[in-house]
Motif scaffolding. Structure first.
Motif, short mmCIF file in Angstrom:
data_model
loop_
_atom_site.label_atom_id
_atom_site.label_comp_id
_atom_site.label_asym_id
_atom_site.label_seq_id
_atom_site.Cartn_x
_atom_site.Cartn_y
_atom_site.Cartn_z
N VAL A 62 0.82 -1.21 0.00
CA VAL A 62 0.00 0.00 0.00
C VAL A 62 0.86 1.26 0.00
O VAL A 62 0.60 2.20 -0.76
N VAL A 63 1.89 1.30 0.85
CA VAL A 63 2.73 2.51 0.97
C VAL A 63 3.53 2.74 -0.32
O VAL A 63 3.61 3.87 -0.82
N SER A 64 4.13 1.67 -0.87
CA SER A 64 4.97 1.83 -2.06
C SER A 64 4.18 1.81 -3.36
O SER A 64 4.66 2.26 -4.40
N GLN A 65 2.94 1.25 -3.30
CA GLN A 65 2.12 1.02 -4.50
C GLN A 65 2.87 0.21 -5.55
O GLN A 65 2.77 0.43 -6.75
N ALA A 211 -2.90 -6.06 -2.07
CA ALA A 211 -3.16 -4.90 -1.21
C ALA A 211 -3.11 -3.60 -2.00
O ALA A 211 -3.93 -2.70 -1.80
N LYS A 212 -2.14 -3.51 -2.90
CA LYS A 212 -2.04 -2.27 -3.70
C LYS A 212 -3.16 -2.20 -4.75
O LYS A 212 -3.49 -1.11 -5.22
N GLU A 213 -3.72 -3.37 -5.11
CA GLU A 213 -4.86 -3.38 -6.03
C GLU A 213 -6.10 -2.81 -5.33
O GLU A 213 -6.89 -2.11 -5.93
N LYS A 214 -6.24 -3.12 -4.04
CA LYS A 214 -7.45 -2.72 -3.31
C LYS A 214 -7.34 -1.32 -2.70
O LYS A 214 -8.30 -0.54 -2.73
N TRP A 215 -6.16 -1.01 -2.11
CA TRP A 215 -6.02 0.24 -1.38
C TRP A 215 -4.97 1.14 -2.03
O TRP A 215 -3.85 0.70 -2.30
N SER A 217 -4.37 4.47 -0.78
CA SER A 217 -3.98 5.55 0.13
C SER A 217 -3.36 5.01 1.42
O SER A 217 -3.81 3.99 1.95
N LYS A 218 -2.32 5.71 1.90
CA LYS A 218 -1.69 5.34 3.17
C LYS A 218 -2.66 5.50 4.34
O LYS A 218 -2.46 4.90 5.40
N GLU A 220 -5.38 4.26 4.58
CA GLU A 220 -6.15 3.03 4.74
C GLU A 220 -5.33 1.89 5.36
O GLU A 220 -5.75 0.74 5.34
N LEU A 221 -4.17 2.23 5.92
CA LEU A 221 -3.31 1.20 6.52
C LEU A 221 -3.97 0.49 7.70
O LEU A 221 -3.70 -0.68 7.96
N LYS A 222 -4.85 1.20 8.39
CA LYS A 222 -5.58 0.56 9.50
C LYS A 222 -6.47 -0.55 8.96
O LYS A 222 -6.61 -1.63 9.57
N ALA A 223 -7.09 -0.30 7.81
CA ALA A 223 -7.93 -1.31 7.18
C ALA A 223 -7.09 -2.52 6.76
O ALA A 223 -7.53 -3.66 6.87
#
Length: 402
Positions: A62-65, A211-215, A217-218, A220-223
């Motif tokens: 998610v962070v690096s996409q 994870a990068k497909e779904k989220w 934005s950073k 959304e890390l809690k999700a």
């Protein structure tokens, strides 16, 4: 609040479905029959280790996409080290997943045999399972697969948990086996097998990519965190339920979960066969889909292809993995040497990936303020040490020195 949490479940459920396959089910069954409740702690330990590693992988995605391989390629500057690691990853994932795909399809086939018998279309069961997996992968988007997997894992969980409850297990023995680690004679290899079927290297690549497909934005890390915890906890519950069922069942020895169902039939009638059959069918199908999918994501990153699931090269890779799984099973071919190579490669890959994961997730240039905390690093280093021990034992076992 609980409903909102379940709405956020995403890639984690595919990871849970991937490790709760026929291999895990068989190992948990054997552990329960041979050692009773005493090894529940090993399943719990492996679930916690999986949660920690998978959360790191999802966070990196998610962070690096980027996929995990893409990040590794960017960060490893020494060419020969980069090429060696990419070679190990590619070999372990592609060849290993193709070899083990036969086991996934075989598990689903056992489930069909339990439900519909071994007559009539039984010889075509592998082709039916393979064809079904092919259609799902070819025509489904990520969001569609996610919904299908939530349903299948739910069905699988209900079937195995109900089976465990039906056996009326000893609650005190379950608590003791969970919180008082024991290592009965000749149980070390079983502990290694329980951990090895749960902490699966290819799931790290799969999780980061999905994870990068779904989220995007950073924020959304809690999700991501809750998705990982809830999904893998549910997968762990299934594994523990299978071990409890096998422990409480009046059986001497079994080779797979359908043997256990037959052993329970005198007590619970045909319902035992049906519950186990549906559960094993769901487990086999989910693993038969995630193994080719993970291989395609890894190959896509290694060769720098467009990582979209609709890409033709992406589809070619998962099609080949699926084909060889059906081929090995349909023609009763036992790919011993390939499986042994996969075991050695995975034995090397797990500690290598755990170390790389810890390195990447602590790089401020990649993770920014979302790098590991001190507690996460301590737990990570403990897992790395255990992964090295596990990988060494796996390799020694294959080459006959242990």
């Amino acid at each position: 609040m609980l409903i909102n949490m379940f709405k956020k479940i995403g890639p984690g459920v595919l990871v849970a479905a991937a490790f709760v396959g026929p291999g895990t089910i068989t190992v948990c069954t054997l552990a329960g029959v041979r050692f009773g409740y005493t090894l529940i702690w090993a399943v719990l330990l492996s679930i916690l280790a999986t949660m920690i590693l998978q959360e790191m992988a999802g966070r990196i995605g998610v962070v690096s996409q980027n996929g995990l391989v893409d990040v590794i390629k960017d960060e490893l500057k020494v060419k020969w080290i980069k090429n060696t690691i990419i070679g190990i990853v590619l070999g372990a994932i592609l060849i290993g997943n193709a070899a083990y795909e036969a086991g996934n399809i075989g598990g689903a086939t056992l489930g069909l045999e339990g439900l519909f018998g071994q007559k009539g279309l039984a010889s075509f069961y592998p082709l039916i399972i393979g064809g079904f997996a092919f259609l799902l992968l070819w025509f489904s988007s990520y969001k569609t697969l996610e919904k299908i997997f939530v349903g299948l894992v739910g069905v699988m969980g209900i079937c195995f948990v109900v089976s465990a409850i039906l056996t009326k297990p000893s609650i005190s023995e379950i608590v003791k086996g969970t919180f008082v680690p024991g290592l009965p004679e000749d149980s070390l290899l079983m502990v290694i097998a329980l951990v090895g079927t749960t902490v699966v290297p290819y799931n790290l690549f799969l999780h980061a990519s999905l994870a990068k497909e779904k989220w995007k934005s950073k924020n959304e890390l809690k999700a991501v965190k809750w998705d990982t915890i809830i999904s893998i906890a549910l997968g762990g519950l299934v594994s523990i339920a299978i071990l409890i069922t096998a422990s409480a069942a009046p059986l001497q020895d079994v080779s797979n979960v359908m043997d256990m169902a037959k052993g329970l039939e005198p007590l619970f009638g045909k319902s035992a066969i049906y519950f186990m059959g549906v559960g094993l069918l769901a487990a086999g199908i989910t693993s038969a889909i995630t193994a080719p999918l993970a291989a395609a994501f890894v190959a896509s990153s290694c060769f720098g292809w467009d990582e979209g699931m609709g890409n033709k090269k992406f589809k070619l890779i998962w099609s080949l993995v699926l084909f060889f799984g059906v081929f090995f099973l349909s023609f009763d071919i036992t790919p011993i040497q390939i499986i042994q190579f996969a075991q050695i490669a995975n034995g090397i890959l797990l500690p290598v990936m755990a170390i790389l994961l810890l390195w990447i997730v602590n790089k401020k240039s990649i993770m920014g303020n979302h790098k590991n905390s001190l507690i996460q690093n301590v737990l990570g280093f403990i897992i790395v040490g255990f992964a090295i021990f596990l990988g060494t034992k796996s390799i020694l076992k294959v080459i006959g020195l242990f």
